[in-house]
Design a protein around this motif. Structure first.
Motif, PDB file in Angstrom:
ATOM      1  N   VAL A  21       1.022  -1.510   0.208  1.00  0.00           N
ATOM      2  CA  VAL A  21       0.503   0.218  -0.040  1.00  0.00           C
ATOM      3  C   VAL A  21       0.798   0.811   0.302  1.00  0.00           C
ATOM      4  N   GLU A  22       0.798   2.200  -0.284  1.00  0.00           N
ATOM      5  CA  GLU A  22       1.041   3.478  -0.463  1.00  0.00           C
ATOM      6  C   GLU A  22       1.586   4.149   1.002  1.00  0.00           C
ATOM      7  N   LEU A  23       2.637   4.707   1.330  1.00  0.00           N
ATOM      8  CA  LEU A  23       3.080   5.151   2.755  1.00  0.00           C
ATOM      9  C   LEU A  23       2.033   6.771   2.785  1.00  0.00           C
ATOM     10  N   SER A  24       1.194   6.646   3.159  1.00  0.00           N
ATOM     11  CA  SER A  24       0.027   7.540   3.805  1.00  0.00           C
ATOM     12  C   SER A  24       0.782   8.115   4.859  1.00  0.00           C
ATOM     13  N   HIS A  25       0.003   9.525   4.500  1.00  0.00           N
ATOM     14  CA  HIS A  25       0.290  10.516   6.045  1.00  0.00           C
ATOM     15  C   HIS A  25       0.680  10.224   6.888  1.00  0.00           C
ATOM     16  N   ASN A  26      -0.445   9.416   7.357  1.00  0.00           N
ATOM     17  CA  ASN A  26      -0.647   8.667   8.933  1.00  0.00           C
ATOM     18  C   ASN A  26       0.058   7.694   8.898  1.00  0.00           C
ATOM     19  N   LEU A  27       0.160   6.879   7.853  1.00  0.00           N
ATOM     20  CA  LEU A  27       1.269   6.177   8.208  1.00  0.00           C
ATOM     21  C   LEU A  27       3.076   6.571   9.076  1.00  0.00           C
ATOM     22  N   LEU A  28       3.809   7.549   7.926  1.00  0.00           N
ATOM     23  CA  LEU A  28       4.507   8.203   8.187  1.00  0.00           C
ATOM     24  C   LEU A  28       4.544   9.350   9.035  1.00  0.00           C
ATOM     25  N   ASN A  29       3.921   9.745   9.617  1.00  0.00           N
ATOM     26  CA  ASN A  29       3.964  10.658  10.780  1.00  0.00           C
ATOM     27  C   ASN A  29       3.905   9.560  12.014  1.00  0.00           C
TER      28      ASN A  29
ATOM     29  N   LEU B 139      10.945   7.918  12.298  1.00  0.00           N
ATOM     30  CA  LEU B 139      11.555   6.661  11.200  1.00  0.00           C
ATOM     31  C   LEU B 139      10.496   6.786  10.048  1.00  0.00           C
ATOM     32  N   LYS B 140      11.592   6.808   9.239  1.00  0.00           N
ATOM     33  CA  LYS B 140      10.829   6.797   7.466  1.00  0.00           C
ATOM     34  C   LYS B 140      10.963   4.992   6.459  1.00  0.00           C
ATOM     35  N   PRO B 141      10.099   4.598   7.159  1.00  0.00           N
ATOM     36  CA  PRO B 141       9.702   3.307   6.580  1.00  0.00           C
ATOM     37  C   PRO B 141      10.259   3.402   4.459  1.00  0.00           C
ATOM     38  N   VAL B 142      10.859   1.739   4.029  1.00  0.00           N
ATOM     39  CA  VAL B 142      11.144   1.731   2.530  1.00  0.00           C
ATOM     40  C   VAL B 142       9.546   0.943   1.949  1.00  0.00           C
TER      41      VAL B 142
ATOM     42  N   LEU C 156       2.934  -2.176   3.887  1.00  0.00           N
ATOM     43  CA  LEU C 156       1.929  -3.158   3.754  1.00  0.00           C
ATOM     44  C   LEU C 156       1.239  -3.739   4.479  1.00  0.00           C
ATOM     45  N   LYS C 157      -0.201  -4.105   4.230  1.00  0.00           N
ATOM     46  CA  LYS C 157      -1.044  -4.308   5.164  1.00  0.00           C
ATOM     47  C   LYS C 157      -2.112  -5.622   4.394  1.00  0.00           C
ATOM     48  N   GLY C 158      -2.630  -6.670   6.056  1.00  0.00           N
ATOM     49  CA  GLY C 158      -2.752  -7.257   5.849  1.00  0.00           C
ATOM     50  C   GLY C 158      -4.265  -6.965   5.977  1.00  0.00           C
ATOM     51  N   LYS C 159      -4.724  -8.926   6.934  1.00  0.00           N
ATOM     52  CA  LYS C 159      -6.252  -8.801   6.732  1.00  0.00           C
ATOM     53  C   LYS C 159      -6.412  -7.568   8.045  1.00  0.00           C
ATOM     54  N   THR C 160      -5.966  -7.477   8.876  1.00  0.00           N
ATOM     55  CA  THR C 160      -6.480  -6.679  10.304  1.00  0.00           C
ATOM     56  C   THR C 160      -4.826  -5.071  10.501  1.00  0.00           C
ATOM     57  N   ASP C 161      -4.064  -5.995  10.343  1.00  0.00           N
ATOM     58  CA  ASP C 161      -3.002  -4.469  10.614  1.00  0.00           C
ATOM     59  C   ASP C 161      -1.655  -4.547   9.190  1.00  0.00           C
ATOM     60  N   TYR C 162      -1.231  -3.090   9.822  1.00  0.00           N
ATOM     61  CA  TYR C 162      -0.320  -2.362   8.659  1.00  0.00           C
ATOM     62  C   TYR C 162       1.208  -3.369   9.135  1.00  0.00           C
ATOM     63  N   VAL C 163       2.134  -2.854   8.225  1.00  0.00           N
ATOM     64  CA  VAL C 163       3.465  -3.699   8.132  1.00  0.00           C
ATOM     65  C   VAL C 163       4.472  -2.702   7.857  1.00  0.00           C
ATOM     66  N   LEU C 164       5.439  -1.897   8.389  1.00  0.00           N
ATOM     67  CA  LEU C 164       5.964  -1.117   7.953  1.00  0.00           C
ATOM     68  C   LEU C 164       7.196  -1.375   7.502  1.00  0.00           C
ATOM     69  N   VAL C 165       8.464  -1.305   6.798  1.00  0.00           N
ATOM     70  CA  VAL C 165       8.950  -2.874   6.577  1.00  0.00           C
ATOM     71  C   VAL C 165      10.661  -1.509   7.229  1.00  0.00           C
ATOM     72  N   PHE C 166      11.574  -1.796   7.673  1.00  0.00           N
ATOM     73  CA  PHE C 166      12.487  -0.980   7.765  1.00  0.00           C
ATOM     74  C   PHE C 166      13.968  -1.550   6.895  1.00  0.00           C
ATOM     75  N   ASP C 167      14.924  -0.536   6.406  1.00  0.00           N
ATOM     76  CA  ASP C 167      16.839  -1.532   6.554  1.00  0.00           C
ATOM     77  C   ASP C 167      16.745  -1.769   7.120  1.00  0.00           C
TER      78      ASP C 167
END
Length: 263
Positions: free
Chosen positions: A125-133, A137-140, A143-154
């Protein structure tokens, strides 16, 4: 005054005061949902599991202090630990049934308990404003699963030291947010934040690994993985990707046995 058994187990650890504590209450039949929610609120743990024996299976449900949830790995592992070690279950396999998540199997090999759960289906999914804020730290990628967002970092250090902005995370339409990176000494690491479910940071989240396992299996090119959840209490997991199912293994440690006095 009725008395109700209660256990507390530290899941995904072999040491007291680490892993993820879950309460477990075995009932003979289901009481009102209001009582289940009140017990979970009184316990004030990330999750309380309740189960009722139905034939050769056990129907299981999970409550945070605020809500009933669809799936909870550590409280399922804790329930299996109680059945194997305290409640006289006499085989090395337990079949749970969740009204929300279907059939869930737990097997025992020595002290190691293995959960067999349905694999989560996720999309990028798009790195939305709320996800980034939501974090400092900024993820690379997101993702969005059934119930959760996942942010992947380096890097693992980013996950270990990340600072969540819980008021922003709480506005997301999700159970919570998983942050993850490739591990330095294990295959991957993670943390889990769910203020909208009444849990600012969950110590070890078995259900999050239904999303993390397929993602890291595909990215690392291997189906058997080791993982650490880097909360202050830490949790240690072994994961295996089986296509439409995942296996998540860990140990448990009994902390408490007691009785609830119900009016």
């Amino acid at each position: 005054m009725a008395k109700q058994k209660i256990y507390q187990v530290d899941a995904f650890t072999d040491k007291t005061f680490s892993g993820n504590p879950a309460a477990v209450c075995p009932f003979d039949q289901w009481p009102a949902d209001e009582l289940l929610q009140n017990i979970a609120l009184e316990n004030n743990l990330a999750e309380t599991a309740f189960y009722v024996k139905k034939g050769d299976q056990y129907e299981i449900r999970w409550f945070t202090p605020a809500v009933e949830v669809d799936l909870c790995g550590h409280a399922t592992l804790a329930s299996a630990f109680v059945l194997f070690n305290q409640e006289g279950h006499n085989s090395d396999e337990i079949l749970f049934h969740s009204p929300r998540s279907g059939e869930l199997k737990v097997t025992r090999q020595g002290n190691l308990l293995t959960l067999n759960f349905p694999t989560d289906v996720y999309t990028r999914v798009e790195l939305s404003h709320n996800l980034l804020n939501g974090f400092n730290l900024k993820p690379v990628l997101a993702l969005k699963g059934k119930t959760d967002y996942v942010l992947v970092f380096d890097k693992e250090d980013q996950v270990r030291n990340i600072q969540p902005h819980l008021d922003i995370i709480a506005q997301l339409d999700a159970r919570g947010v998983i942050v993850t990176a490739k591990g330095d000494e294990v295959d991957f690491v993670s943390r889990f934040f769910a203020p909208q479910s009444g849990i600012n940071e969950d110590p070890v989240t078995g259900s999050a690994h239904t999303t993390l396992t397929p993602y890291w299996a595909k990215n690392l090119g291997k189906n058997e993985l080791t993982a650490i959840q880097l909360s202050p209490r830490k949790g240690y997991l072994q994961c295996r990707y089986l296509g439409d199912r995942v296996e998540i293994s860990g140990q448990g440690k009994l902390y408490l046995t007691g009785e609830i006095h119900l009016d």
